[in-house]
Design a protein around this motif. Structure first.
Motif, PDB file in Angstrom:
ATOM      1  N   LYS A 138      47.833  72.930  68.590  1.00 20.98           N
ATOM      2  CA  LYS A 138      48.742  73.516  67.608  1.00 20.98           C
ATOM      3  C   LYS A 138      48.236  74.924  67.298  1.00 20.98           C
ATOM      4  O   LYS A 138      47.057  75.226  67.509  1.00 20.98           O
ATOM      5  CB  LYS A 138      48.793  72.682  66.321  1.00 20.98           C
TER       6      LYS A 138
ATOM      7  N   ARG B  35      44.859  66.557  57.476  1.00 21.42           N
ATOM      8  CA  ARG B  35      45.858  65.859  58.299  1.00 21.42           C
ATOM      9  C   ARG B  35      45.447  65.873  59.761  1.00 21.42           C
ATOM     10  O   ARG B  35      45.605  64.878  60.476  1.00 21.42           O
ATOM     11  CB  ARG B  35      47.227  66.528  58.150  1.00 21.42           C
ATOM     12  N   TRP B  36      44.919  67.007  60.239  1.00 21.26           N
ATOM     13  CA  TRP B  36      44.509  67.134  61.635  1.00 21.26           C
ATOM     14  C   TRP B  36      43.340  66.208  61.962  1.00 21.26           C
ATOM     15  O   TRP B  36      43.372  65.451  62.932  1.00 21.26           O
ATOM     16  CB  TRP B  36      44.150  68.587  61.921  1.00 21.26           C
TER      17      TRP B  36
ATOM     18  N   HIS C  83      44.130  62.464  61.886  1.00 20.38           N
ATOM     19  CA  HIS C  83      44.849  62.031  63.089  1.00 20.38           C
ATOM     20  C   HIS C  83      43.901  61.829  64.261  1.00 20.38           C
ATOM     21  O   HIS C  83      43.921  60.777  64.924  1.00 20.38           O
ATOM     22  CB  HIS C  83      45.924  63.058  63.457  1.00 20.38           C
TER      23      HIS C  83
ATOM     24  N   ASN D  79      48.009  57.953  61.422  1.00 23.74           N
ATOM     25  CA  ASN D  79      49.236  58.626  61.805  1.00 23.74           C
ATOM     26  C   ASN D  79      49.703  59.504  60.651  1.00 23.74           C
ATOM     27  O   ASN D  79      50.399  59.055  59.751  1.00 23.74           O
ATOM     28  CB  ASN D  79      50.316  57.611  62.175  1.00 23.74           C
ATOM     29  N   THR D  80      49.319  60.762  60.685  1.00 23.14           N
ATOM     30  CA  THR D  80      49.719  61.708  59.636  1.00 23.14           C
ATOM     31  C   THR D  80      51.009  62.437  59.982  1.00 23.14           C
ATOM     32  O   THR D  80      51.525  63.203  59.167  1.00 23.14           O
ATOM     33  CB  THR D  80      48.607  62.745  59.409  1.00 23.14           C
ATOM     34  N   GLY D  81      51.511  62.249  61.199  1.00 17.93           N
ATOM     35  CA  GLY D  81      52.730  62.920  61.636  1.00 17.93           C
ATOM     36  C   GLY D  81      52.524  64.346  62.090  1.00 17.93           C
ATOM     37  O   GLY D  81      53.484  65.028  62.447  1.00 17.93           O
TER      38      GLY D  81
ATOM     39  N   MET E  62      51.256  65.632  64.754  1.00 14.46           N
ATOM     40  CA  MET E  62      51.571  65.936  66.142  1.00 14.46           C
ATOM     41  C   MET E  62      53.051  65.729  66.463  1.00 14.46           C
ATOM     42  O   MET E  62      53.486  66.004  67.580  1.00 14.46           O
ATOM     43  CB  MET E  62      50.700  65.098  67.076  1.00 14.46           C
ATOM     44  N   ASP E  63      53.806  65.237  65.494  1.00 11.55           N
ATOM     45  CA  ASP E  63      55.262  65.120  65.675  1.00 11.55           C
ATOM     46  C   ASP E  63      55.983  66.403  65.273  1.00 11.55           C
ATOM     47  O   ASP E  63      57.182  66.544  65.533  1.00 11.55           O
ATOM     48  CB  ASP E  63      55.803  63.945  64.846  1.00 11.55           C
ATOM     49  N   GLU E  64      55.278  67.310  64.637  1.00 16.33           N
ATOM     50  CA  GLU E  64      55.872  68.556  64.166  1.00 16.33           C
ATOM     51  C   GLU E  64      55.820  69.620  65.260  1.00 16.33           C
ATOM     52  O   GLU E  64      55.030  69.512  66.197  1.00 16.33           O
ATOM     53  CB  GLU E  64      55.118  69.043  62.924  1.00 16.33           C
TER      54      GLU E  64
ATOM     55  N   GLU F 222      59.012  77.935  62.782  1.00 18.52           N
ATOM     56  CA  GLU F 222      58.425  76.933  63.656  1.00 18.52           C
ATOM     57  C   GLU F 222      59.002  77.062  65.058  1.00 18.52           C
ATOM     58  O   GLU F 222      60.159  77.452  65.234  1.00 18.52           O
ATOM     59  CB  GLU F 222      58.685  75.522  63.108  1.00 18.52           C
TER      60      GLU F 222
ATOM     61  N   SER G 190      58.458  75.738  69.524  1.00 19.82           N
ATOM     62  CA  SER G 190      57.845  74.853  70.511  1.00 19.82           C
ATOM     63  C   SER G 190      56.833  75.574  71.381  1.00 19.82           C
ATOM     64  O   SER G 190      56.054  74.930  72.093  1.00 19.82           O
ATOM     65  CB  SER G 190      58.934  74.244  71.407  1.00 19.82           C
TER      66      SER G 190
END
Length: 289
Positions: free
Chosen positions: A50, A72-73, A76, A82-84, A86-88, A103, A105
């Motif tokens: 990230k 959060r990092w 995880h 599962n803090t979410g 890596m889904d962001e 934001e 990709s």
């Protein structure tokens, strides 16, 4: 060690050996140190990653402003929670002038529209290509006169966001065998106040580029040898500026300053990107439109 040799090779990050996830960070103000390394790392790291590029402020150690994101990092990757995170979207950048985050990709941003500008007479920076029989501008660089050239666009007719890599191709000559280019990108408000956004540097004798390792927006200089300039001869220089992210509001102008010395810094962050050598001999430098 003026050239890239074994000394520098031993101090070059070998990204292929890095196997752990990486969270890369910097701010727009550290274009003289951390910022270019962040983009280089994003490109070369082949691991879960990230990247966050924040507003131009010096974060207090141990970066407590990003503590929540750090927890959060690490939760995880080190605790399996599962803090979410890596889904962001993996890339998050702050756009100066908007006070908002964007934001994405990837970097450069996939929606980037590459736009060429040209140097014209009377200090004009414009998307219009060169007019017939355009000339040149000159300045003196010497211990008693540190000249420069400045080009700017007409006032923006609408809000214009600039976010991404920047490169300058110069055709120039000098009366000497060497030149130190220092290039500054400016935001000029309707009152004429200037804000320094980012800079680029190149030693003229190191102008050689490796075409195979270059990109259209980022020339690669191997720095393996010195090729003196021929006085009076027009040479081609490809100069990368460190990327930036800024909203030029309607009425403001994009400015470009071409010089051979650093300006006096206006804030502490600018100290990180100053202190370059100054030529001790006198030269007359000409930039061709």
């Amino acid at each position: 060690h003026p050239f890239y040799d074994r000394f520098w090779e031993e101090r070059t990050v070998k990204y292929e050996t890095i196997k752990i996830p990486a969270y890369i960070g910097a701010c727009w103000g550290t274009y003289g140190m951390h910022l270019p390394a962040a983009f280089r790392s994003w490109e070369k790291l082949n691991v879960p990653k990230k990247m966050i590029i924040g507003p131009p402020i010096y974060l207090d150690r141990p970066v407590y402003q990003l503590q929540y994101e750090a927890v959060r990092w690490f939760d995880h990757w080190m605790k399996g929670i599962n803090t979410g995170i890596m889904d962001e979207p993996p890339v998050r950048i702050f756009i100066m002038g908007t006070n908002e985050w964007k934001e994405s990709s990837d970097w450069p941003l996939p929606e980037t529209k590459w736009t060429p500008f040209y140097l014209h007479e009377d200090g004009l920076l414009s998307e219009h290509e060169h007019w017939p029989n355009e000339g040149s501008d000159s300045f003196e660089d010497s211990p008693w006169m540190r000249g420069h050239l400045k080009f700017s666009t007409p006032p923006m007719v609408e809000n214009t966001e600039v976010a991404g890599p920047i490169t300058l191709k110069l055709y120039a000559s000098t009366t000497d065998t060497e030149v130190f280019w220092i290039i500054s990108l400016l935001e000029i408000d309707p009152e004429g106040n200037e804000k320094l956004l980012t800079k680029g540097w190149l030693r003229g004798s190191h102008r050689e580029i490796d075409v195979g390792r270059s990109k259209p927006w980022e020339p690669f200089h191997p720095h393996t040898k010195s090729v003196p300039l021929t006085p009076g001869q027009i040479h081609e220089f490809d100069i990368s500026l460190v990327p930036t992210g800024n909203l030029f509001k309607a009425g403001s102008r994009i400015g470009l300053k071409i010089s051979c010395t650093d300006d006096e810094p206006k804030n502490p962050l600018e100290l990180i990107a100053t202190g370059s050598l100054r030529r001790t001999s006198m030269s007359r430098i000409t930039v061709y439109h």
